[in-house]
Design a protein around this motif. Structure first.
Motif, PDB file in Angstrom:
ATOM      1  N   ASP A  50       0.861  -1.183   0.000  1.00 60.11           N
ATOM      2  CA  ASP A  50       0.000   0.000   0.000  1.00 60.11           C
ATOM      3  C   ASP A  50       0.900   1.236   0.000  1.00 60.11           C
ATOM      4  OD1 ASP A  50      -1.731   2.096   0.484  1.00 60.11           O
ATOM      5  OD2 ASP A  50      -2.895   1.033   2.012  1.00 60.11           O
ATOM      6  N   GLU A  51       0.934   1.962  -1.115  1.00 57.78           N
ATOM      7  CA  GLU A  51       1.882   3.065  -1.263  1.00 57.78           C
ATOM      8  C   GLU A  51       1.521   4.274  -0.425  1.00 57.78           C
ATOM      9  OE1 GLU A  51       2.870   3.903  -5.310  1.00 57.78           O
ATOM     10  OE2 GLU A  51       3.368   1.806  -5.778  1.00 57.78           O
ATOM     11  N   ARG A  52       0.374   4.263   0.225  1.00 57.65           N
ATOM     12  CA  ARG A  52       0.074   5.331   1.191  1.00 57.65           C
ATOM     13  C   ARG A  52       0.948   5.207   2.432  1.00 57.65           C
ATOM     14  NH1 ARG A  52      -6.115   4.468   2.268  1.00 57.65           N
ATOM     15  NH2 ARG A  52      -5.280   2.338   2.428  1.00 57.65           N
ATOM     16  N   LEU A  53       1.476   4.004   2.649  1.00 57.37           N
ATOM     17  CA  LEU A  53       2.281   3.746   3.835  1.00 57.37           C
ATOM     18  C   LEU A  53       3.759   3.895   3.479  1.00 57.37           C
ATOM     19  CD1 LEU A  53       0.369   0.586   5.157  1.00 57.37           C
ATOM     20  CD2 LEU A  53       0.039   2.983   5.825  1.00 57.37           C
ATOM     21  N   LYS A  54       4.318   5.078   3.713  1.00 58.70           N
ATOM     22  CA  LYS A  54       5.737   5.275   3.464  1.00 58.70           C
ATOM     23  C   LYS A  54       6.577   4.461   4.433  1.00 58.70           C
ATOM     24  CE  LYS A  54       5.387   9.870   1.378  1.00 58.70           C
ATOM     25  NZ  LYS A  54       5.909  11.252   1.383  1.00 58.70           N
ATOM     26  N   ILE A  55       6.080   4.287   5.640  1.00 58.33           N
ATOM     27  CA  ILE A  55       6.633   3.372   6.622  1.00 58.33           C
ATOM     28  C   ILE A  55       5.442   2.678   7.280  1.00 58.33           C
ATOM     29  CG2 ILE A  55       8.798   4.597   7.036  1.00 58.33           C
ATOM     30  CD1 ILE A  55       7.528   5.943   9.408  1.00 58.33           C
ATOM     31  N   CYS A  56       5.671   1.873   8.305  1.00 63.32           N
ATOM     32  CA  CYS A  56       4.593   1.128   8.987  1.00 63.32           C
ATOM     33  C   CYS A  56       3.893   0.154   8.047  1.00 63.32           C
ATOM     34  CB  CYS A  56       3.567   2.088   9.607  1.00 63.32           C
ATOM     35  SG  CYS A  56       4.228   3.221  10.826  1.00 63.32           S
ATOM     36  N   GLU A  57       4.616  -0.300   7.026  1.00 63.66           N
ATOM     37  CA  GLU A  57       4.012  -1.174   6.024  1.00 63.66           C
ATOM     38  C   GLU A  57       4.160  -2.657   6.340  1.00 63.66           C
ATOM     39  OE1 GLU A  57       7.965  -2.260   5.529  1.00 63.66           O
ATOM     40  OE2 GLU A  57       7.138  -0.297   6.003  1.00 63.66           O
ATOM     41  N   HIS A  58       5.025  -2.978   7.310  1.00 62.14           N
ATOM     42  CA  HIS A  58       5.477  -4.344   7.510  1.00 62.14           C
ATOM     43  C   HIS A  58       4.338  -5.279   7.902  1.00 62.14           C
ATOM     44  CE1 HIS A  58       8.280  -7.219   9.956  1.00 62.14           C
ATOM     45  NE2 HIS A  58       7.806  -7.786   8.879  1.00 62.14           N
ATOM     46  N   VAL A  59       3.717  -5.029   9.051  1.00 66.95           N
ATOM     47  CA  VAL A  59       2.674  -5.927   9.547  1.00 66.95           C
ATOM     48  C   VAL A  59       1.471  -5.901   8.615  1.00 66.95           C
ATOM     49  CG1 VAL A  59       1.128  -6.439  11.479  1.00 66.95           C
ATOM     50  CG2 VAL A  59       3.460  -5.657  11.932  1.00 66.95           C
ATOM     51  N   GLU A  60       1.149  -4.729   8.075  1.00 68.49           N
ATOM     52  CA  GLU A  60      -0.014  -4.621   7.188  1.00 68.49           C
ATOM     53  C   GLU A  60       0.122  -5.521   5.980  1.00 68.49           C
ATOM     54  OE1 GLU A  60      -2.536  -3.503   3.931  1.00 68.49           O
ATOM     55  OE2 GLU A  60      -0.338  -3.297   3.939  1.00 68.49           O
ATOM     56  N   TYR A  61       1.341  -5.602   5.411  1.00 68.85           N
ATOM     57  CA  TYR A  61       1.529  -6.422   4.212  1.00 68.85           C
ATOM     58  C   TYR A  61       1.272  -7.894   4.511  1.00 68.85           C
ATOM     59  CZ  TYR A  61       3.575  -8.457   0.039  1.00 68.85           C
ATOM     60  OH  TYR A  61       3.759  -9.174  -1.117  1.00 68.85           O
ATOM     61  N   PHE A  62       1.890  -8.400   5.566  1.00 71.09           N
ATOM     62  CA  PHE A  62       1.729  -9.817   5.867  1.00 71.09           C
ATOM     63  C   PHE A  62       0.321 -10.124   6.373  1.00 71.09           C
ATOM     64  CE2 PHE A  62       6.349  -9.539   5.842  1.00 71.09           C
ATOM     65  CZ  PHE A  62       6.661 -10.667   5.097  1.00 71.09           C
ATOM     66  N   TYR A  63      -0.332  -9.160   6.998  1.00 68.95           N
ATOM     67  CA  TYR A  63      -1.726  -9.362   7.387  1.00 68.95           C
ATOM     68  C   TYR A  63      -2.612  -9.498   6.146  1.00 68.95           C
ATOM     69  CZ  TYR A  63      -6.378  -8.461   9.303  1.00 68.95           C
ATOM     70  OH  TYR A  63      -7.711  -8.557   9.636  1.00 68.95           O
ATOM     71  N   SER A  64      -2.343  -8.702   5.115  1.00 66.75           N
ATOM     72  CA  SER A  64      -3.113  -8.807   3.865  1.00 66.75           C
ATOM     73  C   SER A  64      -2.920 -10.175   3.218  1.00 66.75           C
ATOM     74  CB  SER A  64      -2.688  -7.698   2.893  1.00 66.75           C
ATOM     75  OG  SER A  64      -2.935  -6.419   3.423  1.00 66.75           O
ATOM     76  N   VAL A  65      -1.675 -10.673   3.230  1.00 61.81           N
ATOM     77  CA  VAL A  65      -1.410 -12.000   2.682  1.00 61.81           C
ATOM     78  C   VAL A  65      -2.162 -13.055   3.489  1.00 61.81           C
ATOM     79  CG1 VAL A  65       0.391 -13.735   2.266  1.00 61.81           C
ATOM     80  CG2 VAL A  65       0.831 -11.322   1.738  1.00 61.81           C
ATOM     81  N   TRP A  66      -2.140 -12.918   4.806  1.00 61.73           N
ATOM     82  CA  TRP A  66      -2.804 -13.892   5.685  1.00 61.73           C
ATOM     83  C   TRP A  66      -4.313 -13.909   5.449  1.00 61.73           C
ATOM     84  CZ3 TRP A  66      -5.809 -12.788  10.334  1.00 61.73           C
ATOM     85  CH2 TRP A  66      -6.115 -13.936  11.071  1.00 61.73           C
ATOM     86  N   ARG A  67      -4.939 -12.756   5.346  1.00 65.55           N
ATOM     87  CA  ARG A  67      -6.393 -12.708   5.150  1.00 65.55           C
ATOM     88  C   ARG A  67      -6.795 -13.234   3.783  1.00 65.55           C
ATOM     89  NH1 ARG A  67      -9.981 -10.375   8.590  1.00 65.55           N
ATOM     90  NH2 ARG A  67     -11.325 -11.675   7.318  1.00 65.55           N
ATOM     91  N   ALA A  68      -5.950 -13.022   2.765  1.00 64.43           N
ATOM     92  CA  ALA A  68      -6.289 -13.529   1.430  1.00 64.43           C
ATOM     93  C   ALA A  68      -6.255 -15.051   1.391  1.00 64.43           C
ATOM     94  CB  ALA A  68      -5.317 -12.964   0.398  1.00 64.43           C
ATOM     95  N   ALA A  69      -5.416 -15.662   2.217  1.00 66.85           N
ATOM     96  CA  ALA A  69      -5.368 -17.128   2.401  1.00 66.85           C
ATOM     97  C   ALA A  69      -5.055 -17.883   1.114  1.00 66.85           C
ATOM     98  CB  ALA A  69      -6.676 -17.637   3.000  1.00 66.85           C
ATOM     99  N   ASN A  70      -4.305 -17.271   0.201  1.00 71.29           N
ATOM    100  CA  ASN A  70      -3.912 -18.018  -0.995  1.00 71.29           C
ATOM    101  C   ASN A  70      -2.429 -18.382  -1.004  1.00 71.29           C
ATOM    102  OD1 ASN A  70      -3.103 -15.391  -1.290  1.00 71.29           O
ATOM    103  ND2 ASN A  70      -3.815 -15.144  -3.390  1.00 71.29           N
ATOM    104  N   TRP A  71      -1.688 -17.896   0.000  1.00 70.36           N
ATOM    105  CA  TRP A  71      -0.287 -18.275   0.146  1.00 70.36           C
ATOM    106  C   TRP A  71       0.037 -18.435   1.623  1.00 70.36           C
ATOM    107  CZ3 TRP A  71       2.327 -19.833  -3.896  1.00 70.36           C
ATOM    108  CH2 TRP A  71       2.049 -19.306  -5.169  1.00 70.36           C
ATOM    109  N   ARG A  72       0.971 -19.338   1.891  1.00 71.38           N
ATOM    110  CA  ARG A  72       1.468 -19.474   3.258  1.00 71.38           C
ATOM    111  C   ARG A  72       2.864 -18.858   3.363  1.00 71.38           C
ATOM    112  NH1 ARG A  72       0.534 -25.311   5.803  1.00 71.38           N
ATOM    113  NH2 ARG A  72       1.789 -26.036   4.042  1.00 71.38           N
ATOM    114  N   VAL A  73       3.260 -18.541   4.591  1.00 66.49           N
ATOM    115  CA  VAL A  73       4.549 -17.916   4.867  1.00 66.49           C
ATOM    116  C   VAL A  73       5.314 -18.834   5.813  1.00 66.49           C
ATOM    117  CG1 VAL A  73       5.702 -15.901   5.870  1.00 66.49           C
ATOM    118  CG2 VAL A  73       3.617 -15.605   4.512  1.00 66.49           C
ATOM    119  N   ALA A  74       6.632 -18.866   5.682  1.00 68.94           N
ATOM    120  CA  ALA A  74       7.461 -19.707   6.547  1.00 68.94           C
ATOM    121  C   ALA A  74       8.655 -18.911   7.042  1.00 68.94           C
ATOM    122  CB  ALA A  74       7.931 -20.960   5.792  1.00 68.94           C
ATOM    123  N   VAL A  75       9.275 -19.413   8.102  1.00 66.67           N
ATOM    124  CA  VAL A  75      10.523 -18.837   8.598  1.00 66.67           C
ATOM    125  C   VAL A  75      11.576 -19.927   8.635  1.00 66.67           C
ATOM    126  CG1 VAL A  75       9.900 -19.240  11.033  1.00 66.67           C
ATOM    127  CG2 VAL A  75      11.605 -17.504  10.453  1.00 66.67           C
TER     128      VAL A  75
END
Length: 555
Positions: free
Chosen positions: A265-290
């Motif tokens: 979201d280009e409105r977020l010059k910073i504070c983008e980190h959690v929002e991005y992964f939350y969007s991926v999580w809610r879409a539920a079409n990809w999983r994330v690993a560490v």
């Protein structure tokens, strides 16, 4: 389907156009059909997810346009199972691009690029620099994008995504530094092992201490929690250890397909980190690993040129912006002391019991307290409070002995957390589901009812007043014994509730709401109970739902 695919697409019904052998050459499509479907990279054409049918490809008007030579993602055999990590490392320049976001830290950027070249001399690098202090590099494998000043880290990342050509992109920042432990091939190994994982992150060394920001999301009403990941660690065939999570550091290797599905979201010059992964999580079409064994140094360089932009006065407003966008009230980040599973917040619940034990009404109670029982619209049978796709899987297993664990796992990923699942058929099918539940470790709530009462309920339903009730080939006594065996063998948290002891609480529950087919709105804090809840067990309220401690046999 035409509307979903985009305004440039016209679908025809001519059967000849659906012949996959007559499809026109396309620079967007990967010509490796699976069940007459193809992967399409063009955002305007992709109808649902990343796969389109041949009819769409044949009718598409964009295939004659060019977007450069498409590079296929690695197939499951691109890094053969018997190959070593060193074999993958040799292929990295063809597989991975390193994307660096930069802003007013030229010395840090030079240090980072030098460390990359120390270990990966020819791997492609793209720098998205939105500062006003450009750095020149004499490197034929490096591209520096000149971006508008202070356009922000989100816009810089999107620009990098628009320009990279390899199957994978490693997302980094200018104050990183690679070491001998920055083994990108292990990231590729994880993605090669599991095609459902779209991104894998690593650890960062900060002030000589290795740490990770891996976490799991939990959504309770309108409050978002970030908790310690609780799913079991895994490993690849090459002994790369990893864990499924929801959130990682911004040191992450991502598939091209995930990045095309999810931009920042280009409105977020910073504070983008959690929002991005939350969007991926809610879409539920990809999983994330560490993969914690892959690490690099994070210097966290500060300067008078950099600090005023990094520590902006509108941090709270930016956080509020994305919370409001996702209809959230707040976010809380909590960390458990270890990777051991802890019931520190609202758990996912598997409500378990023989049929006619009262599981439907208790499931509705739990729903009204904020748990989710429906993934996609239409998934929930309101009458029985059962998730229809899960029930269908159980029915197919009971009748035909067939169970698709991948479909089951995909269903679970669509459920927003915390979720509640109920199906009496689990008494017959639980063994098949255990691997699927291992990622979530749900709280098993076993609802037990007097055997004779259950039998009487079955007789009324089956209209056989005198006969011994039979359910799916088993007597009620046999079902009870099987349910008890499952409960005793359950490896995670569990509770046993006696149905007869919740009669008073059931009477306090609003039955009209329980059986009404309406949508429930928890955003105003209402629980759907006849009176607000209280935690005072010594003075029971005149209304509301209370489960005194004496009702539970917890383990």
């Amino acid at each position: 389907m035409a509307d979903a695919a985009g305004p440039h697409l016209t679908i025809t019904t001519d059967c000849n156009t659906m012949n996959s052998h007559r499809l026109p050459t396309c620079n967007y499509r990967i010509d490796r059909p699976v069940d007459d479907s193809y992967f399409c990279r063009h955002r305007a054409v992709r109808a649902a997810g990343r796969i389109v049918g041949s009819a769409i490809c044949a009718a598409c008007e964009l295939h004659s346009q060019t977007c450069g030579d498409p590079i296929e993602p690695p197939s499951p055999t691109s890094t053969a199972e018997n190959s070593s990590l060193s074999d993958i490392r040799k292929q990295l320049p063809q597989l991975v691009t390193i994307g660096i976001t930069a802003f007013r830290r030229p010395e840090a950027l030079r240090r980072f690029v030098a460390s990359i070249r120390r270990y990966y001399p020819t791997i492609p690098i793209i720098i998205g620099d939105n500062g006003d202090q450009p750095v020149e590099f004499d490197d034929e494998h490096l591209v520096s994008l000149a971006l508008p000043f202070d356009c922000g880290i989100s816009a810089a990342r999107n620009a990098i995504v628009a320009n990279f050509e390899t199957p994978y992109l490693l997302i980094t920042e200018d104050d990183f530094e690679f070491t001998s432990e920055t083994l990108i091939e292990r990231f590729v190994d994880v993605l090669d092992q599991d095609p459902t994982i779209g991104a894998v992150g690593g650890s960062l060394e900060i002030e000589s201490q290795r740490c990770d920001f891996a976490g799991d999301f939990e959504l309770f009403r309108r409050e978002l929690f970030v908790r310690q990941p609780a799913r079991w660690p895994r490993h690849t065939s090459r002994e790369t250890h990893y864990q499924i999570v929801d959130l990682v550091f911004n040191f992450v290797l991502a598939r091209r397909e995930l990045l095309e599905d999810h931009l920042w979201d280009e409105r977020l010059k910073i504070c983008e980190h959690v929002e991005y992964f939350y969007s991926v999580w809610r879409a539920a079409n990809w999983r994330v690993a560490v993969c914690r064994s892959v690490t690099c140094i994070h210097h966290q360089d500060r300067s008078n040129d950099y600090n005023p932009y990094r520590f902006r006065q509108n941090l709270r407003q930016l956080t509020r912006l994305w919370l409001d966008h996702h209809h959230l009230d707040s976010i809380k980040i909590t960390r458990a002391r270890s990777l051991e599973f802890k019931l520190t917040g609202p758990p996912n619940i598997l409500l378990f019991g023989v049929g006619h034990s009262g599981t439907s009404i208790v499931t509705r109670m739990i729903q009204d307290l904020g748990w989710h029982a429906e993934g996609k619209p239409g998934d929930l049978d309101e009458e029985f409070a059962e998730h229809i796709p899960i029930r269908d899987l159980n029915t197919k297993l009971i009748r035909h002995g067939e169970f698709d664990d991948q479909v089951a796992k995909n269903i679970l990923t669509t459920l927003p957390r915390p979720w509640v699942i109920k199906d009496p058929r689990f008494v017959h099918t639980m063994t098949a589901w255990m691997e699927c539940f291992a990622d979530y470790q749900p709280l098993l709530v076993w609802l037990v009812r007097d055997v004779e009462s259950v039998k009487q309920s079955f007789r009324r339903r089956q209209r056989v007043p005198q006969a011994e009730p039979i359910s799916r080939g088993m007597t009620i006594d046999e079902l009870m014994r099987q349910a008890e065996a499952i409960y005793k063998a359950w490896p995670w948290r569990k509770l046993r509730i006696q149905f007869e002891n919740i009669g008073e609480a059931t009477q306090r529950f609003c039955p009209e709401r329980a059986f009404r087919n309406d949508s429930r709105d928890f955003t105003n804090g209402s629980s759907g109970l006849s009176k607000p809840m209280t935690n005072d067990e010594t003075q029971p309220p005149t209304g509301g739902l209370i489960f005194p401690k004496s009702l539970f046999d917890g383990e």
